[in-house]
Design an enzyme around this catalytic site. Structure first.
Site, mmCIF file in Angstrom:
data_model
loop_
_atom_site.group_PDB
_atom_site.id
_atom_site.type_symbol
_atom_site.label_atom_id
_atom_site.label_comp_id
_atom_site.label_asym_id
_atom_site.label_seq_id
_atom_site.Cartn_x
_atom_site.Cartn_y
_atom_site.Cartn_z
ATOM 1 N N LEU A 68 -50.313 -63.286 73.596
ATOM 2 C CA LEU A 68 -49.186 -62.075 73.833
ATOM 3 C C LEU A 68 -48.106 -62.860 74.513
ATOM 4 O O LEU A 68 -47.024 -62.129 74.983
ATOM 5 C CB LEU A 68 -49.546 -60.877 74.336
ATOM 6 C CG LEU A 68 -50.491 -59.997 73.414
ATOM 7 C CD1 LEU A 68 -51.031 -58.780 74.168
ATOM 8 C CD2 LEU A 68 -49.738 -59.491 72.206
ATOM 9 N N ASN A 99 -54.053 -68.196 77.724
ATOM 10 C CA ASN A 99 -53.238 -69.346 78.224
ATOM 11 C C ASN A 99 -51.821 -69.048 78.432
ATOM 12 O O ASN A 99 -50.969 -69.652 77.603
ATOM 13 C CB ASN A 99 -53.799 -70.436 76.984
ATOM 14 C CG ASN A 99 -52.909 -69.824 75.713
ATOM 15 O OD1 ASN A 99 -53.011 -68.639 75.474
ATOM 16 N ND2 ASN A 99 -52.730 -70.794 74.618
ATOM 17 N N ASP A 159 -59.054 -71.117 75.225
ATOM 18 C CA ASP A 159 -58.430 -71.314 73.911
ATOM 19 C C ASP A 159 -57.106 -72.039 73.972
ATOM 20 O O ASP A 159 -56.260 -71.707 74.883
ATOM 21 C CB ASP A 159 -58.307 -70.028 73.104
ATOM 22 C CG ASP A 159 -57.867 -70.396 71.812
ATOM 23 O OD1 ASP A 159 -58.318 -70.815 70.970
ATOM 24 O OD2 ASP A 159 -56.483 -69.742 71.612
ATOM 25 N N ASP A 313 -55.280 -65.159 65.695
ATOM 26 C CA ASP A 313 -54.695 -66.303 66.369
ATOM 27 C C ASP A 313 -53.132 -66.275 66.224
ATOM 28 O O ASP A 313 -52.379 -67.203 66.091
ATOM 29 C CB ASP A 313 -55.258 -67.743 65.823
ATOM 30 C CG ASP A 313 -54.976 -68.836 66.763
ATOM 31 O OD1 ASP A 313 -54.436 -68.553 67.819
ATOM 32 O OD2 ASP A 313 -55.215 -70.079 66.603
HETATM 33 ZN ZN LIG Z 1 -57.689 -71.653 69.541
#
Ligand SMILES: [Zn+2]
Length: 442
Positions: A68, A99, A159, A313
Site C-alpha cells: 500500500l 516494506n 517481502d 503482490d
Molecule cells: Zn515479494
C-alpha cells in the site's frame, strides 16, 4: 469516509452461491441473516434489493500480499487509494506488506497502518510486520510487540527481500510459533543472483543480455524453509511461488505433514518471460515472469490445492520509478483490480477450477493462513456479510486509466479478460459497485 453503526437491510436475489445453486440472501446488521426461498418474504419493504440473476456470489476476497506504500511513498499509493482499488476488485481484507518508509517493524507503525485502514473503512487493512529490523536481515524486529499491539500482527515478512540468514529465519519461526503466527517468505537466495538480476535466468535473458535469477534461487530457499518449519514445529508461508521446482518442494513438504502454505500471483498464472522481448519495464517483477512450463505447473498446483491461495503482490509504482530502461526500472505490477478477472480467465473459463475452488483460494484459505477470523467464513447464516458479486461472463478490456490505484504500472492494459466484480460488501455495507466506490452513509 467512515463506517456507520448500522447498515441497511440488503436482499441479494438469485445469485449462484459460490457458483452452485441460485438462492436469495438477506443481510441484516452486517450479518448474513437468511439464505433461501424465504429470504425475500421476510425482508422489509425498504430493503435494498440487488438483482443478481446470472451472477456468482462469493465470500469477500482476501489478499495475503498487498503493497500500500503508506507511509513513505504516498505518490505511488495511499492506504485510501489502495483500499479503493481493493474494494473495486472484490476484496474485503488485504494484508499490507511491511516494506514501507519507515519499515513496519514496530508496534507504532503497524498500529498507524491499521488505524488509517479502519478510518478509510473500505476493506480491513491488516498490517504485516517485518521479520527483521529495517528489513536488513540481521536482527529480529519486535515481533511480540507487534502481535500484542492493536494491529494484532500474525503474519511477518521481509517481502521484497528474502530472509536469507538461516539462523535468523529459524529464530523467527520459533518466535511466531508461540502465538500461532507465520513467516511469509520471499524465497530467493540473494547469493545465487547478486543484486543486478532483473528477470528469469534462461534463454530469453541470454538473448536480451539481461542478468537473471536462476530458478534454483527460489527452490533452494523453499527447501531450506520447509525443513526449518519442520525442525521448529512452526509454520512457513511461501509468498509468490513461481517455479515448477518450487511447487514440487511444497508438494513434497505437504505430503510429509510439514506446515507450509503457498501463494501464486495472477501475473505468474498468465504472463511469461517471452513478454520481455521488447524490454517493456511494465513486465519487470520480482520474482520474475517465468517460461511457459512454469506457468503450466503453477496452474496445476493451484487447481490441485498444492498452492493454497492467489495473492496479488499489488505493487504500485510512480511513473518516475517505473518508466526507465528495463534494468533500472522498479519491480512490480498492479494487481488488486484485475486479480479476480485474471483468475476467472485463466482458471475458471479454462475449466481448471470451479467458483467454489476460487472461493477457497481467494477467501477461505488466505483468511485462515492470515488468522483473520471475521473473513473467509463462506456464505452461511450468521457469517459476517463480507461478500463479492461476480458477473462470470462479462468481458472487459482493461484500461489502466480507470484504475483507483494512484499508479499506472498495469500489465493487463489493453487485454480482454472474462469475469468482472460487480459489487463488494464489507460487513453488510456496500463498498464498491461496478467499479465505483460507494461512500458511507452519514
Ligand atoms: Zn515479494
Amino acid at each position: 469516509m467512515s463506517t456507520t453503526a448500522t447498515t441497511p437491510e440488503i436482499l441479494i436475489l438469485g445469485a449462484a452461491i459460490e457458483g452452485g445453486k441460485a438462492a436469495d440472501v438477506r443481510v441484516v446488521d452486517g450479518t448474513i441473516a437468511e439464505i433461501g426461498p424465504d429470504a425475500a418474504a421476510s425482508a422489509t419493504s425498504d430493503a435494498h434489493r440487488i438483482e443478481a440473476d446470472g451472477l456468482v456470489l462469493l465470500p469477500g476476497l482476501v489478499d495475503l500480499h498487498t503493497h500500500l506504500r503508506e507511509p513513505g511513498r504516498e505518490d505511488a499509493e495511499t492506504i485510501e487509494s489502495g483500499s479503493q482499488a481493493a474494494a473495486v476488485g472484490g476484496f474485503t481484507a488485504v494484508l499490507a506488506m511491511a516494506n514501507t518508509t519507515p519499515v513496519a517493524d514496530t508496534a507504532e507503525i503497524v498500529e498507524r497502518v491499521h488505524d488509517i485502514g479502519r478510518r478509510v473503512g473500505l476493506v480491513d487493512v491488516q498490517p504485516v510486520g517485518a521479520v527483521s529490523k529495517g528489513l536488513a536481515g540481521e536482527e529480529l524486529a519486535e515481533l511480540g510487540l507487534m502481535h500484542r499491539s492493536r494491529a494484532r500482527v500474525k503474519v511477518f515478512s521481509d517481502d521484497g527481500r528474502c530472509v536469507a540468514d538461516s539462523r535468523l529465519m529459524r529464530r523467527a519461526l520459533e518466535y511466531v510459533r508461540a502465538f500461532g503466527g507465520v513467516v511469509s517468505q520471499h524465497a530467493q537466495d540473494p547469493g545465487l543472483a547478486g543484486t543486478s538480476a532483473c528477470c528469469h535466468e534462461g534463454e530469453v535473458s541470454g538473448r536480451l543480455g539481461l542478468p537473471g535469477w536462476p530458478s534454483v534461487a527460489e527452490e533452494s530457499i523453499i527447501a531450506r524453509d520447509v525443513h526449518l518449519a519442520q525442525h521448529t514445529s512452526s509454520r512457513v508461508h511461501v509468498a509468490h511461488v513461481t517455479t515448477a521446482g518450487g511447487v514440487d518442494v511444497v508438494r513434497w513438504a505437504k505430503a510429509r505433514g510439514i506446515s507450509v502454505t503457498a501463494e501464486v500471483t495472477p501475473h505468474h498464472l498468465m504472463l511469461t518471460t517471452d513478454l520481455l522481448a521488447e524490454y517493456d519495464p511494465v513486465y519487470k517483477v520480482n520474482p520474475p515472469l517465468r517460461p511457459d512450463e512454469d506457468v503450466t505447473a503453477l496452474r496445476e498446483a493451484l487447481a490441485d490445492g498444492t498452492i493454497d491461495a492467489v495473492a496479488t503482490d499489488h505493487a504500485p509504482h510512480a511513473a518516475q520509478d517505473k518508466d526507465h530502461a528495463f534494468a533500472d526500472a522498479a519491480f512490480g505490477v498492479l494487481g488488486l483490480e484485475t486479480a479476480l478477472p485474471v483468475v476467472s480467465t485463466t482458471m475458471v473459463a479454462s475449466g481448471a477450477m470451479t467458483w467454489a475452488d476460487v472461493s477457497a483460494a481467494m477467501s477461505a484459505r488466505p483468511a485462515r493462513i492470515a488468522g483473520l477470523d471475521s473473513h473467509g467464513q463462506g456464505i452461511a447464516g450468521g457469517a459476517p456479510a463480507n461478500l463479492t458479486l461476480i458477473d462470470p461472463t462479462r468481458k472487459v478490456i482493461v484500461d489502466r486509466s480507470t484504475s483507483k490505484s494512484l499508479s499506472r504500472n498495469n500489465p493487463w492494459h489493453g487485454r480482454e479478460l472474462v469475469g468482472a466484480v460487480t459489487t463488494t460488501m464489507l460487513r453488510g455495507r456496500l463498498t464498491a459497485v461496478d467499479g465505483a466506490i460507494v461512500e458511507a452513509l452519514a
